[in-house]
Write an enzyme that holds these catalytic residues in place. Structure first.
Site, PDB file in Angstrom:
ATOM      1  N   ASP A 177     -16.952 -13.468   7.751  1.00 38.85           N
ATOM      2  CA  ASP A 177     -15.524 -13.136   7.713  1.00 38.85           C
ATOM      3  C   ASP A 177     -15.171 -12.536   9.074  1.00 38.85           C
ATOM      4  OD1 ASP A 177     -13.043 -12.004   7.443  1.00 38.85           O
ATOM      5  OD2 ASP A 177     -13.464 -10.983   5.546  1.00 38.85           O
ATOM      6  N   LYS A 188      -5.687 -13.573  11.680  1.00 35.29           N
ATOM      7  CA  LYS A 188      -5.153 -12.505  12.519  1.00 35.29           C
ATOM      8  C   LYS A 188      -4.951 -12.963  13.961  1.00 35.29           C
ATOM      9  CE  LYS A 188      -6.625  -8.545   9.718  1.00 35.29           C
ATOM     10  NZ  LYS A 188      -5.301  -8.128   9.242  1.00 35.29           N
ATOM     11  N   TYR A 242       0.822  -1.217   0.000  1.00 39.30           N
ATOM     12  CA  TYR A 242       0.000   0.000   0.000  1.00 39.30           C
ATOM     13  C   TYR A 242       0.858   1.269   0.000  1.00 39.30           C
ATOM     14  CZ  TYR A 242      -3.357  -3.503   1.662  1.00 39.30           C
ATOM     15  OH  TYR A 242      -4.134  -4.636   1.811  1.00 39.30           O
ATOM     16  N   TYR A 247     -14.581  -5.372   2.849  1.00 48.46           N
ATOM     17  CA  TYR A 247     -13.207  -5.721   2.486  1.00 48.46           C
ATOM     18  C   TYR A 247     -12.969  -7.150   2.960  1.00 48.46           C
ATOM     19  CZ  TYR A 247      -8.171  -6.172   2.458  1.00 48.46           C
ATOM     20  OH  TYR A 247      -6.897  -6.641   2.237  1.00 48.46           O
TER      21      TYR A 247
END
Length: 423
Positions: free
Chosen positions: A241, A270, A10, A138
């Protein structure tokens, strides 16, 4: 030392400032070359929930490395993978009884989507081959995941010609604490979308309660509960998600618990390993899993990441979950939530002319500015106060490690509010 051999994420490599050189970390702090210490307000993209250098997690990796670092799961198995699968079945919402491992949240979502499509094919419904996602969603940066991220405000519009076309429902707008009546319009919009496209939709994908990278949009459990009912009505699987929301971020172990529903498929990553190694898990109900069982080898689920069920990752994940349970992390999160609410949900911040909204849920808080220009310089400002913040778009946020003390969290919120005051 700055280097252009390492391509950063990014980032415009021609113009970005030299990245900070990190040489270590302890607790909620990262240590830079030269001795500077920064309080990490993001816990390294939301995964280092125990902070850095946690002795139990480090020891778990070291001990497992002495025994078995890796072996494929193709035709083989090992104790850490079995134990982790059984533990995840125990702690996740009831009915998620089968676990498929992979190596990242994006891949875990790819697994979930493939699983949903094959489930529909095996049931004789091959026309149900598309996904239904939400605007502001996302789900990752791989090709399949890009196709179910917000196609308008998301970061992947450049690749529109590459990606398959899926369906999108409006993003829910009612906040977390909205009354059932205030959520009716969001639910009606989802129903309208399903009525129009359910005949070709395999699954609805949702980040329950918290659309994270899409703008930290915090939504109502009533909406999540209604989504479950609508998916059942229209014969569509429900995929949660929980890569960002899982393991306590919203105030419960899993966001699904706020709505007291079980999705057909859930994706975790994560916080799964406390951030110490990359790993992901895609869990499915018996209804999904049993559809794949057959004497026909062609019904098998044809997916197999090389590093799925890696023993090091499984062992550190087991230790992460043990620490979470034994040290009352949900209690720690509740204390962090109280500080975030006290320091950020006040007129001084919320009514500032540059601010559009302030949101707090669990151990997550976001100040949404009216435009991204207002955040130019915010990261440098926070660093001067010993805090690492990484704003994006219009959002200045924190998702701290759960071991962050109340005083440390106030240092983070002070960096955020002082930036607001000078805007």
């Amino acid at each position: 030392m700055p280097s252009n051999t390492l391509w950063h994420p990014y980032a415009q490599m021609q113009t970005q400032p030299a990245p900070l050189e990190v040489v270590g970390g302890q607790g909620p702090f990262i240590e830079l070359a030269g001795g500077e210490r920064l309080l990490d307000a993001t816990c390294s993209w939301w995964c280092m929930i125990h902070g850095y250098g946690h002795p139990r997690l480090v020891s778990a990796i070291q001990q497992q490395a002495d025994t078995l670092c890796h072996v494929m799961l193709g035709g083989m198995s090992h104790a850490p993978a079995v134990e982790l699968a059984e533990t995840l079945v125990r702690i996740t919402p009831p009915g998620l009884d089968h676990v498929f491992f992979s190596d990242s949240g994006s891949v875990g979502m790819e697994v979930a989507m493939k699983m949903a499509v094959q489930y529909q094919v095996l049931r004789g419904r091959p026309q149900k081959h598309r996904m239904l996602s939400l605007m502001r969603a996302y789900h990752g940066d791989t090709s399949g995941c890009m196709a179910v991220c917000d196609p308008e405000e998301g970061m992947h519009s450049l690749f529109a010609g590459l990606l398959p076309r899926h369906h999108f429902a409006p993003a829910p707008t009612a906040p977390f604490d909205a009354s059932p009546q205030d959520v009716d319009a969001d639910i009606a919009a989802l129903r309208t979308t399903l009525e129009a496209c359910h005949h070709e939709v395999a699954a609805l994908l949702m980040e329950p309660l918290l659309q994270a990278a899409g703008g930290l949009n915090m939504t109502s459990p009533h909406y999540v509960r209604a989504a479950r009912e609508l998916c059942d009505e229209f014969d569509v699987l429900l995929i949660f998600d929980e890569v960002a929301t899982g393991f306590g971020r919203t105030g419960k172990l899993f966001a699904a618990e706020h709505a007291e529903v079980t999705p057909d498929i859930m994706v975790l990553s994560k916080g799964l390993t406390g951030g110490y190694l990359g790993h992901a898990a895609t869990l499915a109900t018996g209804r999904v899993y049993n559809t794949f069982l057959s004497d026909d080898d062609g019904h098998a689920f044809m997916h197999g990441p090389t590093f799925m069920g890696n023993p090091l990752a499984c062992r550190v994940a087991l230790e992460s979950i043990a620490v979470f349970e034994e040290e009352d992390y949900l209690g720690k999160i509740a204390e962090l939530n109280a500080v975030l609410r006290e320091e950020l949900l006040n007129e001084r911040v919320a009514r500032h002319p540059a601010v559009n909204d302030v949101r707090v849920l669990g151990a997550c808080a976001a100040i949404e500015f009216k435009d991204a220009v207002s955040l130019a310089g915010a990261q440098t400002h926070a660093r001067r106060q010993g805090v690492w913040l990484r704003p994006f778009g219009r959002w200045l946020y924190t998702m701290p490690a759960y071991i962050t003390t109340q005083d440390e969290l106030r240092q983070i919120t002070a960096a955020m509010t002082s930036w607001v005051e000078q805007c």
